[in-house]
Write an enzyme that holds these catalytic residues in place. Structure first.
Site: not given
Length: 500
Positions: A103, A106, A126, A189, A265-266, A275
């Site tokens: 998850g 940050r 971020k 972002r 996850d990227n 990322d």
């Protein structure tokens, strides 16, 4: 929907100078709340604006922020913009092959800005503080990694490669503790969305098929609304993500980009690069090139990226199995056939891309494949620079470098010239095709490191801004910028690091 609080208390706009000019929506919050936790960013001590992307702001309807000093509080997370309901997303992922529930540890999404063209983009902070998904992390970000993401994401955009982008960087006035003490920062972002392969893995791992179905239909409505009427929406989405990811990876290979952390996850559902942690551009051509300090086995080496993308897509397919067919055996057979399409798409697009790099309009026969293979073999043996070699091939006369005098290269060069003669185009047309495909300027590692060091340690942004300016126009020759094409001294030990 009232926010579920975590961390600092809700903040409001105390002045109201910018109220009503944001165009936020929060469609993601229509999903079941297992997919997110509402929380506000944690305020920072002394925010200062370091970078602001005025052209991107204008594009998404936030250009007014560039002329208002109060905007720094939005970018720092000290003030939540009007209409925002901030949240951290839950997702999972295979990280270097191992599955984890993850998850946003940050980061928080402030909401979805509706652009003047009616597009929907996430605005994410971020480095905005801890969340329930932080896993004992501090939730903060250091200045250098945030500057790296700003620089590389904007360079990728200028190269014509789908990517998240960077709107602003703010220093926090607070230290961040990693291997050393570093100045803290928050990056803003902008993304088509933050839906990932790992988001679907998370839903599948939770075992609630209706939640998985809700996520599927949301992803389709968000990115591929033309698929809403598909007979098999899950299969249709899988096919579309295969298509956009094949194109994305071909583009990475075109410019020598190495992502460094191709965890599931990227990998986005939208087909954007996301990322920019331990990422870099390859200098000397070598399929085994790795720059990530945490990739000890070379899993995400340059030449492995196409295969890893297919592996990640298979993980997406596994997550979607219950929605593809009620019968698991039939679903698996369907998925096997569908995933096989990736290799075909990637191979055909990679070959066409490489032919374009060589000025060749279209493939004629198998000898074109050999022409590509022989060149890459020679480039590996000769240890030549990937980017500069293709730009030099486009020149009327090759540079007088000893490397081009080898018999192996001369033999290949003669075959290439003969192949160009077969298509009957002028040399100027060939060169134009090559120079549209092959950048003159990439984010050279030594230049990036110098720019980040000067910005972080000396608070001198001039090298950073000069490099960013050159990279904003990567395909055109720029007078007086020859030093930006220099790969620098070969440094086989060069490493880049994850910001956490």
């Amino acid at each position: 929907m009232p926010p579920k609080k975590f961390g600092s208390v809700a903040l409001t706009d105390p002045v109201g100078t910018l109220a009503g000019q944001w165009r936020f929506d929060n469609s993601y919050l229509q999903l079941p709340d297992v997919f997110y936790t509402c929380l506000n960013p944690v305020a920072v001590r002394e925010p200062k604006l370091v970078l602001f992307n005025q052209s991107l702001a204008d594009e998404i309807g936030l250009g007014f922020l560039g002329s208002d000093a109060a905007a720094v509080d939005y970018f720092a997370g000290n003030v939540v913009p009007p209409g925002a309901v901030a949240f951290a997303q839950a997702y999972a992922g295979h990280q270097f092959g191992g599955f984890n529930m993850l998850g946003d540890g940050r980061a928080v999404v402030l909401g979805e800005q509706i652009t003047p063209e009616g597009k929907r983009v996430d605005i994410q902070l971020k480095g905005s503080g801890p969340t329930p998904y932080s896993r004992r992390g501090d939730g903060r970000a250091a200045m250098a990694p945030m500057l790296r993401e700003y620089l590389i994401s904007e360079a990728m955009h200028a190269l014509g490669i789908p990517t998240t982008r960077s709107l602003a960087v703010v220093s926090t006035g607070e230290p961040v503790f990693r291997q050393t003490t570093q100045p803290g920062a928050v990056l803003t972002r902008v993304a088509a969305s933050h839906l990932r392969v790992g988001t679907f893995q998370y839903a599948a791992a939770k075992g609630d098929v209706e939640n998985l179905r809700a996520l599927l239909m949301y992803a389709i409505r968000r990115h591929y609304p033309e698929l809403e009427g598909a007979d098999n929406p899950a299969l249709a989405l899988l096919q579309r993500v295969i298509d956009v990811q094949a194109t994305l990876i071909v583009n990475w290979m075109r410019v020598g980009f190495i992502h460094g952390v191709m965890n599931t996850d990227n990998m986005t559902i939208s087909g954007e690069t996301i990322d920019y942690g331990p990422c870099a551009f390859m200098n000397r051509y070598d399929r085994e090139t790795v720059f990530s300090s945490i990739d000890h086995q070379g899993r995400y080496a340059f030449g492995n990226q196409p295969g890893i993308a297919q592996w990640n897509l298979l993980r997406l397919a596994e997550a979607l199995l219950p929605l593809i067919d009620d019968n698991e055996d039939r679903a698996i057979e369907t998925v096997k056939e569908t995933i096989g399409q990736y290799a075909e798409l990637y191979t055909s697009r990679f070959e066409q891309m490489m032919l374009n790099k060589l000025g060749i309009e279209r493939k004629l026969d198998e000898t074109d494949e050999q022409l590509i293979s022989d060149l890459l073999d020679w480039m590996t043996e000769a240890q030549v620079d990937y980017t500069n070699t293709f730009r030099e091939l486009a020149q009327a006369e090759l540079l007088l470098s000893p490397v081009y005098s080898s018999p192996k290269f001369k033999d290949w060069h003669a075959k290439w010239k003969a192949r160009l003669d077969r298509q009957g185009e002028s040399l100027s047309a060939v060169r134009d095709r090559m120079n549209r495909t092959n950048p003159a300027y990439i984010a050279r590692n030594h230049l990036v490191e110098h720019a980040l060091t000067q910005a972080e340690r000396e608070m001198d942004l001039e090298p950073f801004n000069q490099l960013l300016s050159v990279l904003s126009n990567p395909y055109e020759h720029q007078d007086g910028k020859a030093s930006y094409m220099d790969p620098g001294e070969h440094n086989p030990g060069y490493m880049t690091f994850c910001g956490t």
